[in-house]
Design a protein around this motif. Structure first.
Motif, PDB file in Angstrom:
ATOM      1  N   ARG A  42       0.839  -1.196   0.000  1.00  0.00           N
ATOM      2  CA  ARG A  42       0.000   0.000   0.000  1.00  0.00           C
ATOM      3  C   ARG A  42       0.877   1.250   0.000  1.00  0.00           C
ATOM      4  NH1 ARG A  42      -3.723  -1.162   4.926  1.00  0.00           N
ATOM      5  NH2 ARG A  42      -2.646  -3.140   5.098  1.00  0.00           N
ATOM      6  N   PHE A  43       0.791   1.976  -1.101  1.00  0.00           N
ATOM      7  CA  PHE A  43       1.518   3.217  -1.289  1.00  0.00           C
ATOM      8  C   PHE A  43       0.511   4.363  -1.309  1.00  0.00           C
ATOM      9  CE2 PHE A  43       3.642  -0.215  -3.615  1.00  0.00           C
ATOM     10  CZ  PHE A  43       4.883  -0.205  -3.006  1.00  0.00           C
ATOM     11  N   PRO A  44       0.961   5.603  -1.150  1.00  0.00           N
ATOM     12  CA  PRO A  44      -0.002   6.715  -1.203  1.00  0.00           C
ATOM     13  C   PRO A  44      -0.785   6.751  -2.514  1.00  0.00           C
ATOM     14  CG  PRO A  44       2.086   7.467  -0.302  1.00  0.00           C
ATOM     15  CD  PRO A  44       2.307   6.056  -0.780  1.00  0.00           C
ATOM     16  N   GLU A  45      -0.154   6.352  -3.606  1.00  0.00           N
ATOM     17  CA  GLU A  45      -0.798   6.482  -4.911  1.00  0.00           C
ATOM     18  C   GLU A  45      -1.579   5.252  -5.362  1.00  0.00           C
ATOM     19  OE1 GLU A  45       3.391   4.921  -5.835  1.00  0.00           O
ATOM     20  OE2 GLU A  45       2.449   6.157  -4.302  1.00  0.00           O
ATOM     21  N   THR A  46      -1.328   4.084  -4.746  1.00  0.00           N
ATOM     22  CA  THR A  46      -1.993   2.864  -5.199  1.00  0.00           C
ATOM     23  C   THR A  46      -1.791   1.734  -4.195  1.00  0.00           C
ATOM     24  OG1 THR A  46      -2.290   1.408  -7.112  1.00  0.00           O
ATOM     25  CG2 THR A  46      -0.032   1.922  -6.511  1.00  0.00           C
ATOM     26  N   THR A  47      -2.600   0.700  -4.331  1.00  0.00           N
ATOM     27  CA  THR A  47      -2.376  -0.549  -3.606  1.00  0.00           C
ATOM     28  C   THR A  47      -2.069  -1.605  -4.659  1.00  0.00           C
ATOM     29  OG1 THR A  47      -3.820   0.025  -1.761  1.00  0.00           O
ATOM     30  CG2 THR A  47      -3.404  -2.321  -2.118  1.00  0.00           C
ATOM     31  N   GLU A  56       3.790  -3.900 -11.917  1.00  0.00           N
ATOM     32  CA  GLU A  56       3.307  -2.660 -12.531  1.00  0.00           C
ATOM     33  C   GLU A  56       3.807  -1.444 -11.759  1.00  0.00           C
ATOM     34  OE1 GLU A  56      -0.957  -2.879 -12.833  1.00  0.00           O
ATOM     35  OE2 GLU A  56      -0.862  -4.755 -13.976  1.00  0.00           O
ATOM     36  N   TRP A  57       3.715  -1.514 -10.427  1.00  0.00           N
ATOM     37  CA  TRP A  57       4.194  -0.407  -9.597  1.00  0.00           C
ATOM     38  C   TRP A  57       5.693  -0.213  -9.792  1.00  0.00           C
ATOM     39  CZ3 TRP A  57       7.890  -0.502  -5.720  1.00  0.00           C
ATOM     40  CH2 TRP A  57       8.059   0.697  -5.036  1.00  0.00           C
ATOM     41  N   TYR A  58       6.446  -1.303  -9.762  1.00  0.00           N
ATOM     42  CA  TYR A  58       7.909  -1.207  -9.865  1.00  0.00           C
ATOM     43  C   TYR A  58       8.320  -0.610 -11.212  1.00  0.00           C
ATOM     44  CZ  TYR A  58      12.814  -2.384  -9.216  1.00  0.00           C
ATOM     45  OH  TYR A  58      14.176  -2.305  -9.079  1.00  0.00           O
ATOM     46  N   LYS A  59       7.681  -1.047 -12.282  1.00  0.00           N
ATOM     47  CA  LYS A  59       7.997  -0.487 -13.606  1.00  0.00           C
ATOM     48  C   LYS A  59       7.700   1.008 -13.625  1.00  0.00           C
ATOM     49  CE  LYS A  59       7.116  -0.872 -18.525  1.00  0.00           C
ATOM     50  NZ  LYS A  59       6.373  -1.540 -19.579  1.00  0.00           N
ATOM     51  N   VAL A 130       3.295  -1.334   3.942  1.00  0.00           N
ATOM     52  CA  VAL A 130       2.349  -0.217   4.034  1.00  0.00           C
ATOM     53  C   VAL A 130       3.116   1.075   4.317  1.00  0.00           C
ATOM     54  CG1 VAL A 130       0.354   0.725   5.261  1.00  0.00           C
ATOM     55  CG2 VAL A 130       0.553  -1.755   4.931  1.00  0.00           C
ATOM     56  N   VAL A 131       2.897   2.067   3.461  1.00  0.00           N
ATOM     57  CA  VAL A 131       3.426   3.399   3.721  1.00  0.00           C
ATOM     58  C   VAL A 131       2.373   4.122   4.552  1.00  0.00           C
ATOM     59  CG1 VAL A 131       4.234   5.568   2.723  1.00  0.00           C
ATOM     60  CG2 VAL A 131       4.748   3.396   1.567  1.00  0.00           C
ATOM     61  N   ASN A 132       2.661   4.274   5.843  1.00  0.00           N
ATOM     62  CA  ASN A 132       1.708   4.901   6.766  1.00  0.00           C
ATOM     63  C   ASN A 132       1.654   6.417   6.606  1.00  0.00           C
ATOM     64  OD1 ASN A 132       1.244   2.372   8.172  1.00  0.00           O
ATOM     65  ND2 ASN A 132       3.250   2.669   9.075  1.00  0.00           N
ATOM     66  N   ASP A 133       2.826   7.015   6.355  1.00  0.00           N
ATOM     67  CA  ASP A 133       2.914   8.470   6.292  1.00  0.00           C
ATOM     68  C   ASP A 133       4.100   8.843   5.430  1.00  0.00           C
ATOM     69  OD1 ASP A 133       2.098  11.060   6.865  1.00  0.00           O
ATOM     70  OD2 ASP A 133       3.108  11.147   8.799  1.00  0.00           O
TER      71      ASP A 133
END
Length: 143
Positions: A42-47, A56-59, A130-133
């Protein structure tokens, strides 16, 4: 057979993870650091879920950010059998170019993350990330 989780092996995973991200290692190299089944990031921009979502995220990020530098500023590990909760604090700095801008811009953030790490056949692997903040540094461009 899985290797027993240790604080040392988990800290090595954290270090190896960020070095791989900074170098933009091949996807197969970083994929080996995550679980085969049940991965959630879970990133701020997507899960991102599973290898496909992670890929997909890594690319996307390896084609968007450059001159990346991750500096781990804190790691707290709580091991419970074959699973551990890992609290990670990392300073991330990078450059980004948004066409047709004439210059790249600098990004700098302090990230607070929670990982769930599980024992794997060749050491610990990330199951949940998970990116919390994400707190911008002074002078950083917005993401």
């Amino acid at each position: 057979m899985t290797e027993r989780l240790t604080e040392k092996s988990i800290r090595k995973l954290v270090d190896d993870w960020y070095l791989a991200l900074d170098r933009h290692d091949e996807f197969e190299t970083v994929r080996a650091m995550v679980v085969d089944d049940g991965l959630e990031m879970r990133f701020p921009e997507t899960t991102a879920r599973g290898h496909a979502g992670f890929g997909e995220w890594y690319k996307a990020v390896t084609h968007k950010f450059f001159d990346e530098l991750h500096v781990v500023t804190g790691v707290s590990v709580a091991i419970d059998g074959d699973q551990a909760t890992v609290l990670v604090r990392v300073n991330w700095q990078a450059s980004i170019w948004n066409p047709p801008a004439p210059r790249s811009t600098w990004l700098g953030f302090d990230a607070d993350q929670t990982w769930v790490v599980v024992a794997g056949p060749s050491g610990p692997r990330i199951k949940t990330y998970v990116v919390n903040d994400l707190v911008p540094m002074a002078g950083s461009a917005a993401l």
